[in-house]
Scaffold this motif. Structure first.
Motif, mmCIF file in Angstrom:
data_model
loop_
_atom_site.group_PDB
_atom_site.id
_atom_site.type_symbol
_atom_site.label_atom_id
_atom_site.label_comp_id
_atom_site.label_asym_id
_atom_site.label_seq_id
_atom_site.Cartn_x
_atom_site.Cartn_y
_atom_site.Cartn_z
ATOM 1 N N LEU A 135 0.836 -1.401 -0.305
ATOM 2 C CA LEU A 135 0.130 -0.052 -0.187
ATOM 3 C C LEU A 135 0.508 1.385 -0.128
ATOM 4 O O LEU A 135 0.514 2.204 -0.538
ATOM 5 C CB LEU A 135 -0.972 0.061 1.307
ATOM 6 N N VAL A 136 1.999 0.760 0.417
ATOM 7 C CA VAL A 136 3.186 1.945 0.749
ATOM 8 C C VAL A 136 3.269 2.524 -0.352
ATOM 9 O O VAL A 136 3.912 3.455 -1.211
ATOM 10 C CB VAL A 136 4.322 2.031 1.790
ATOM 11 N N ASP A 137 3.617 1.691 -1.724
ATOM 12 C CA ASP A 137 3.722 1.638 -2.770
ATOM 13 C C ASP A 137 2.501 2.790 -3.461
ATOM 14 O O ASP A 137 3.227 3.754 -4.494
ATOM 15 C CB ASP A 137 3.934 0.817 -3.916
ATOM 16 N N VAL A 138 1.500 2.275 -3.344
ATOM 17 C CA VAL A 138 0.448 2.742 -3.934
ATOM 18 C C VAL A 138 0.449 4.266 -3.583
ATOM 19 O O VAL A 138 0.382 5.218 -4.290
ATOM 20 C CB VAL A 138 -0.859 1.850 -4.032
ATOM 21 N N VAL A 139 0.805 4.205 -2.613
ATOM 22 C CA VAL A 139 0.291 5.807 -2.116
ATOM 23 C C VAL A 139 1.867 6.635 -2.506
ATOM 24 O O VAL A 139 1.057 8.147 -2.657
ATOM 25 C CB VAL A 139 -0.281 5.892 -0.562
ATOM 26 N N ARG A 140 3.315 6.296 -1.945
ATOM 27 C CA ARG A 140 4.410 6.591 -3.407
ATOM 28 C C ARG A 140 3.631 7.397 -3.801
ATOM 29 O O ARG A 140 3.633 8.507 -4.833
ATOM 30 C CB ARG A 140 4.964 5.957 -3.278
ATOM 31 N N ASP A 141 2.877 6.928 -5.376
ATOM 32 C CA ASP A 141 2.961 6.686 -6.714
ATOM 33 C C ASP A 141 1.366 7.937 -6.464
ATOM 34 O O ASP A 141 2.113 9.009 -7.866
ATOM 35 C CB ASP A 141 2.687 5.638 -6.929
ATOM 36 N N GLN A 142 0.949 7.801 -6.307
ATOM 37 C CA GLN A 142 -0.754 8.797 -5.947
ATOM 38 C C GLN A 142 -0.141 10.326 -5.359
ATOM 39 O O GLN A 142 -0.245 10.993 -5.754
ATOM 40 C CB GLN A 142 -1.937 8.050 -4.669
ATOM 41 N N VAL A 143 0.739 10.220 -4.564
ATOM 42 C CA VAL A 143 1.226 11.609 -3.882
ATOM 43 C C VAL A 143 1.761 12.413 -5.197
ATOM 44 O O VAL A 143 1.509 13.761 -5.467
ATOM 45 C CB VAL A 143 1.718 10.791 -3.087
ATOM 46 N N GLY A 144 3.005 11.833 -5.596
ATOM 47 C CA GLY A 144 3.471 12.149 -6.860
ATOM 48 C C GLY A 144 2.287 12.518 -8.133
ATOM 49 O O GLY A 144 2.519 14.067 -9.263
ATOM 50 N N LEU A 145 1.234 12.203 -7.903
ATOM 51 C CA LEU A 145 0.523 13.146 -8.929
ATOM 52 C C LEU A 145 -0.394 14.097 -8.817
ATOM 53 O O LEU A 145 -0.577 14.593 -9.357
ATOM 54 C CB LEU A 145 -0.301 11.963 -9.560
ATOM 55 N N GLU A 146 -0.281 14.440 -7.347
ATOM 56 C CA GLU A 146 -1.020 14.987 -7.241
ATOM 57 C C GLU A 146 -0.320 16.738 -6.891
ATOM 58 O O GLU A 146 -0.945 17.296 -5.999
ATOM 59 C CB GLU A 146 -1.722 15.283 -5.442
ATOM 60 N N LEU A 147 1.282 16.212 -6.749
ATOM 61 C CA LEU A 147 2.167 17.525 -6.717
ATOM 62 C C LEU A 147 1.617 18.481 -7.706
ATOM 63 O O LEU A 147 1.462 18.021 -8.476
ATOM 64 C CB LEU A 147 3.820 17.256 -5.709
ATOM 65 N N LEU A 148 2.626 19.762 -7.399
ATOM 66 C CA LEU A 148 2.737 20.904 -8.164
ATOM 67 C C LEU A 148 3.445 20.523 -9.075
ATOM 68 O O LEU A 148 4.764 20.262 -8.951
ATOM 69 C CB LEU A 148 2.940 21.606 -7.370
ATOM 70 N N PRO A 149 2.444 20.696 -10.741
ATOM 71 C CA PRO A 149 3.841 20.544 -11.572
ATOM 72 C C PRO A 149 4.918 21.745 -11.719
ATOM 73 O O PRO A 149 5.672 21.512 -13.087
ATOM 74 C CB PRO A 149 3.035 20.515 -12.685
ATOM 75 N N VAL A 150 5.600 21.769 -11.028
ATOM 76 C CA VAL A 150 6.811 23.067 -10.858
ATOM 77 C C VAL A 150 7.988 22.402 -10.039
ATOM 78 O O VAL A 150 8.104 23.283 -9.497
ATOM 79 C CB VAL A 150 5.902 24.289 -10.316
ATOM 80 N N ASN A 151 8.489 21.452 -10.071
ATOM 81 C CA ASN A 151 9.733 20.253 -9.154
ATOM 82 C C ASN A 151 9.421 20.798 -8.609
ATOM 83 O O ASN A 151 9.931 21.088 -7.709
ATOM 84 C CB ASN A 151 11.265 21.584 -10.088
ATOM 85 N N GLN A 152 7.922 20.333 -7.694
ATOM 86 C CA GLN A 152 7.363 20.360 -6.032
ATOM 87 C C GLN A 152 8.440 19.181 -5.540
ATOM 88 O O GLN A 152 8.468 17.420 -6.479
ATOM 89 C CB GLN A 152 6.401 20.100 -5.549
ATOM 90 N N VAL A 153 8.905 19.102 -4.768
ATOM 91 C CA VAL A 153 9.988 17.698 -4.238
ATOM 92 C C VAL A 153 9.022 16.383 -3.501
ATOM 93 O O VAL A 153 7.987 16.985 -3.180
ATOM 94 C CB VAL A 153 10.940 18.126 -3.660
ATOM 95 N N LEU A 154 8.996 14.958 -4.332
ATOM 96 C CA LEU A 154 8.344 14.270 -3.726
ATOM 97 C C LEU A 154 8.759 13.835 -2.559
ATOM 98 O O LEU A 154 9.971 13.721 -1.943
ATOM 99 C CB LEU A 154 8.481 12.631 -5.050
ATOM 100 N N PRO A 155 8.283 14.180 -1.379
ATOM 101 C CA PRO A 155 8.219 13.153 0.149
ATOM 102 C C PRO A 155 8.310 12.267 0.339
ATOM 103 O O PRO A 155 8.278 10.980 -0.666
ATOM 104 C CB PRO A 155 7.278 13.644 1.736
ATOM 105 N N ARG A 156 9.846 11.570 0.904
ATOM 106 C CA ARG A 156 9.392 9.700 1.038
ATOM 107 C C ARG A 156 7.975 9.565 1.974
ATOM 108 O O ARG A 156 7.986 9.974 2.832
ATOM 109 C CB ARG A 156 10.512 9.801 2.285
ATOM 110 N N THR A 157 7.925 8.504 1.580
ATOM 111 C CA THR A 157 6.873 7.875 2.102
ATOM 112 C C THR A 157 7.161 6.470 2.746
ATOM 113 O O THR A 157 7.960 5.851 2.042
ATOM 114 C CB THR A 157 5.517 7.548 0.947
ATOM 115 N N VAL A 158 7.633 6.366 3.977
ATOM 116 C CA VAL A 158 7.657 4.896 4.437
ATOM 117 C C VAL A 158 7.447 4.840 5.019
ATOM 118 O O VAL A 158 6.135 5.133 5.839
ATOM 119 C CB VAL A 158 8.943 5.788 4.924
ATOM 120 N N HIS A 159 7.123 3.856 5.894
ATOM 121 C CA HIS A 159 6.863 2.519 7.029
ATOM 122 C C HIS A 159 6.987 2.863 8.332
ATOM 123 O O HIS A 159 8.448 3.753 8.332
ATOM 124 C CB HIS A 159 6.945 0.598 7.210
ATOM 125 N N ALA A 160 6.482 2.785 8.934
ATOM 126 C CA ALA A 160 6.816 3.092 10.554
ATOM 127 C C ALA A 160 7.298 2.119 10.614
ATOM 128 O O ALA A 160 7.530 0.945 11.135
ATOM 129 C CB ALA A 160 5.084 3.578 11.310
#
Length: 325
Positions: free
Chosen positions: A267-292
């Protein structure tokens, strides 16, 4: 509340208690984050708060010997429980205010210690960020996906509670305008789409005979279409919400926790990919998405940290006239 690490006398002990939607966790923490005892008891979502408190009392009586001197107590509740000065504010749970006051008073009297109260998932996020020595990002998101969905937001190094105590309640952001009725009273909240019960319901509607999230995980790893679709939809919905929050606070890290994430780490991979699609298309840095790193007792650990840090953080004390050992 500033996120600082507090080093105390190694002989002092703090008690952390977390009431989640499905269980109560208790931990005794001694010295510099040394867990002396811990325990958990489950209950159902239909269990009354009075019965939940009775269960917690049984656990406390068994796990905390009378000779233990407790310096402070922290309690986490799955509500907008938060202190404003000496006033305890809670919304969304009928009768919860009186019951929270009652259990806090009883625990404070039993251990002759000050008691602090806050939202349980915020406290889990606090533990995830402080139960280590490495430097922490000033902006980050913690999300717990279990029977319910909650979150903790850290902005500019401070844990956000909000005016009404709802800071971090990502589980009640709307993702389906005409969706299922949520326990909060709204329709189509993220919790109705991506929580454990929502994923199980989606699988059952597709004909899968699943009793719990572990069965869903087994069906998912077997490649059963209904499970794959349910998990993917849940991850995408969670990623959309977290991605929108990322646009607002631009975090360096997203931490995912809870029974759903433990059973379905993909699920973490699915979330990470979707987060990337939601970010601003102006070089906003993708945050690290990790397991607790911490388990289901994270909320109780965070409650103990809150108690340990109460005076230094100017954290509100519910029972200020009780002597602290």
């Amino acid at each position: 509340m500033e996120l600082i690490r507090v080093v105390e006398d190694a002989q002092r002990t703090w008690l952390g208690i977390e009431f989640s939607h499905g269980s109560v966790h208790v931990v005794l923490v001694q010295g510099d984050n040394q867990v002396r005892a811990q325990a958990c008891r489950s209950y159902t979502g239909e269990t009354t708060w009075s019965d939940r408190f009775a269960i917690a009392s049984e656990v406390l009586a068994r796990e905390t010997p009378s000779e233990v001197a407790v310096s402070g107590v922290g309690i986490g509740f799955p509500s907008s429980a938060v202190m404003r000065g000496e006033d305890l504010i809670t919304r969304g749970q009928e009768g919860a205010l009186e019951l929270i006051r009652e259990v806090a008073a009883q625990v404070g009297q039993r251990y002759r210690a000050a008691v602090s109260v806050d939202n349980n998932v915020r406290l889990a996020g606090l533990a995830e960020m402080l139960w280590q020595t490495e430097a922490q990002p000033e902006n980050q998101i913690y999300a717990r996906v279990s029977d319910g969905i909650g979150g903790a937001l850290v902005c500019n190094g401070q844990l956000v509670t909000g005016q009404s105590g709802f800071g971090g309640e990502i589980g009640h952001l709307t993702v389906e305008a005409d969706g299922v009725r949520c326990r909060c009273g709204k329709r189509g909240c993220l919790e109705t789409v991506a929580s454990a019960s929502a994923i199980i319901r989606r699988c059952r509607q597709g004909g899968a005979q699943v009793a719990g999230i572990e069965d869903v995980a087994q069906a998912y790893h077997q490649g059963r279409r209904v499970a794959v679709e349910a998990v993917t939809e849940a991850g995408q919905a969670l990623g959309k919400v977290l991605g929108r929050v990322c646009v607002l606070i631009d975090p360096a890290r997203i931490v995912l926790a809870g029974t759903v994430v433990s059973a379905l780490p993909h699920l973490v991979d699915v979330v990470r990919d979707q987060v990337g699609l939601e970010l601003l298309p102006v070089n906003q840095v993708l945050p690290r998405t990790v397991h607790a790193r911490l388990g289901e007792d994270a909320g109780a650990l965070g409650a103990a940290l809150m108690a340990m840090s109460a005076t230094r953080l100017r954290y509100p004390i519910l029972i200020p006239d009780r002597s602290v050992n």
